[in-house]
Structures are given as C-alpha cells and as structure tokens.
Design a protein around this motif. Structure first.
Motif, PDB file in Angstrom:
ATOM      1  N   UNK A 173       0.739  -1.198   0.131  1.00 29.69           N
ATOM      2  CA  UNK A 173      -0.201   0.144  -0.093  1.00 29.69           C
ATOM      3  C   UNK A 173       1.006   1.261  -0.169  1.00 29.69           C
ATOM      4  N   UNK A 174       0.232   2.313  -0.482  1.00 26.56           N
ATOM      5  CA  UNK A 174       1.059   3.615  -0.627  1.00 26.56           C
ATOM      6  C   UNK A 174       1.984   3.887   0.869  1.00 26.56           C
ATOM      7  N   UNK A 175       3.060   3.968   1.011  1.00 22.14           N
ATOM      8  CA  UNK A 175       3.797   4.275   2.055  1.00 22.14           C
ATOM      9  C   UNK A 175       3.507   5.334   3.127  1.00 22.14           C
ATOM     10  N   UNK A 181      -8.842  -0.126  -3.671  1.00 17.76           N
ATOM     11  CA  UNK A 181      -8.779  -0.372  -2.328  1.00 17.76           C
ATOM     12  C   UNK A 181      -8.979   0.834  -1.418  1.00 17.76           C
ATOM     13  N   UNK A 182      -9.837   0.347  -0.232  1.00 18.27           N
ATOM     14  CA  UNK A 182     -10.274   1.266   0.643  1.00 18.27           C
ATOM     15  C   UNK A 182      -8.945   1.168   1.913  1.00 18.27           C
ATOM     16  N   UNK A 183      -8.544   2.284   2.395  1.00 16.43           N
ATOM     17  CA  UNK A 183      -7.791   2.147   3.381  1.00 16.43           C
ATOM     18  C   UNK A 183      -8.020   3.220   4.525  1.00 16.43           C
ATOM     19  N   UNK A 184      -8.161   2.351   5.806  1.00 13.67           N
ATOM     20  CA  UNK A 184      -9.005   2.866   6.696  1.00 13.67           C
ATOM     21  C   UNK A 184      -7.850   3.260   8.029  1.00 13.67           C
ATOM     22  N   UNK A 191      -6.607   3.829  -6.220  1.00 14.47           N
ATOM     23  CA  UNK A 191      -6.809   2.893  -7.647  1.00 14.47           C
ATOM     24  C   UNK A 191      -5.394   2.553  -8.048  1.00 14.47           C
ATOM     25  N   UNK A 192      -5.345   1.197  -8.510  1.00 20.93           N
ATOM     26  CA  UNK A 192      -4.335   0.687  -8.841  1.00 20.93           C
ATOM     27  C   UNK A 192      -4.608   0.191 -10.240  1.00 20.93           C
ATOM     28  N   UNK A 216       0.654  -0.573  -9.654  1.00 24.16           N
ATOM     29  CA  UNK A 216       0.988   0.585  -9.347  1.00 24.16           C
ATOM     30  C   UNK A 216      -0.125   1.570  -8.989  1.00 24.16           C
ATOM     31  N   UNK A 217       0.093   2.236  -8.077  1.00 20.00           N
ATOM     32  CA  UNK A 217      -0.916   3.367  -7.623  1.00 20.00           C
ATOM     33  C   UNK A 217      -1.308   4.265  -8.989  1.00 20.00           C
ATOM     34  N   UNK A 218      -2.492   4.351  -9.198  1.00 22.64           N
ATOM     35  CA  UNK A 218      -2.817   5.376 -10.473  1.00 22.64           C
ATOM     36  C   UNK A 218      -3.415   6.760  -9.675  1.00 22.64           C
TER      37      UNK A 218
END
Length: 97
Positions: A25-27, A50-53, A63-64, A70-72
């Motif tokens: 996931x994004x650092x 992906x949701x991040x809580x 969005x990947x 990779x993250x878009x």
C-alpha cells in the motif's frame, strides 16, 4: 485479498490459487496509520480499488493498475468506506459508515 497487518494486498490467480504478486500500500498512507480494508476489481477495466482505513477526518480509496500493480490515483472519502461496482454504469460506489 488485503493484508491489514502487512499493509499489502495479495493478488491470487483464481484458477490455480497461486500468488501472482504482493502489492504494498502507499507508504505515506501506511506511515500515517492507514490500513487496507476492502478491495474490488473492475472486470471490464484495468483497475482495482482498495479502501484504506485509519483516519480521524477521512479515509482513502486508492486506484491500482491491475497489470503493473502501481497506484494510479487516490481520493479522500468518508470514514469506514466500502467499495462496489455495477455493470449498469461506470461508477465506483463508495458508501461510508
């Protein structure tokens, strides 16, 4: 499948049940305390969401790209979001509790 302890998502081939990739996931979001929760893959397009809580004022949808993993893009959303798609249109639904 999301791994909230490792802050990754595991991509699995549904035919062979073998692991294709483990996507971090994004650092910056992980460092801020966010963890992956829901995932949905668009069957007609090249994206997974992906949701991040873990936020106090907002959570995130990321969005990947399903080829490069990779993250878009990302968007701040309401707290405790979930994601859903429908064949009826091209919208990503993100209800938040």
């Amino acid at each position: 499948m999301n791994n909230d302890i490792d802050n990754t998502a595991t991509v699995i081939d549904p035919q062979s049940l073998t692991v294709i990739a483990t996507v971090p996931m994004p650092a910056d979001l992980v460092d801020a305390g966010y963890q992956p929760h829901d995932v949905v893959v668009d069957p007609t397009g090249p994206f997974a969401y992906v949701t991040l809580l873990g936020g106090e004022t907002n959570d995130w949808v990321v969005q990947f790209n399903t080829r490069s993993f990779r993250e878009v893009k990302r968007a701040a959303v309401g707290l405790d979001p979930h994601v859903s798609l429908t064949a009826a249109n091209r919208y990503l639904y993100v209800p938040a509790q």
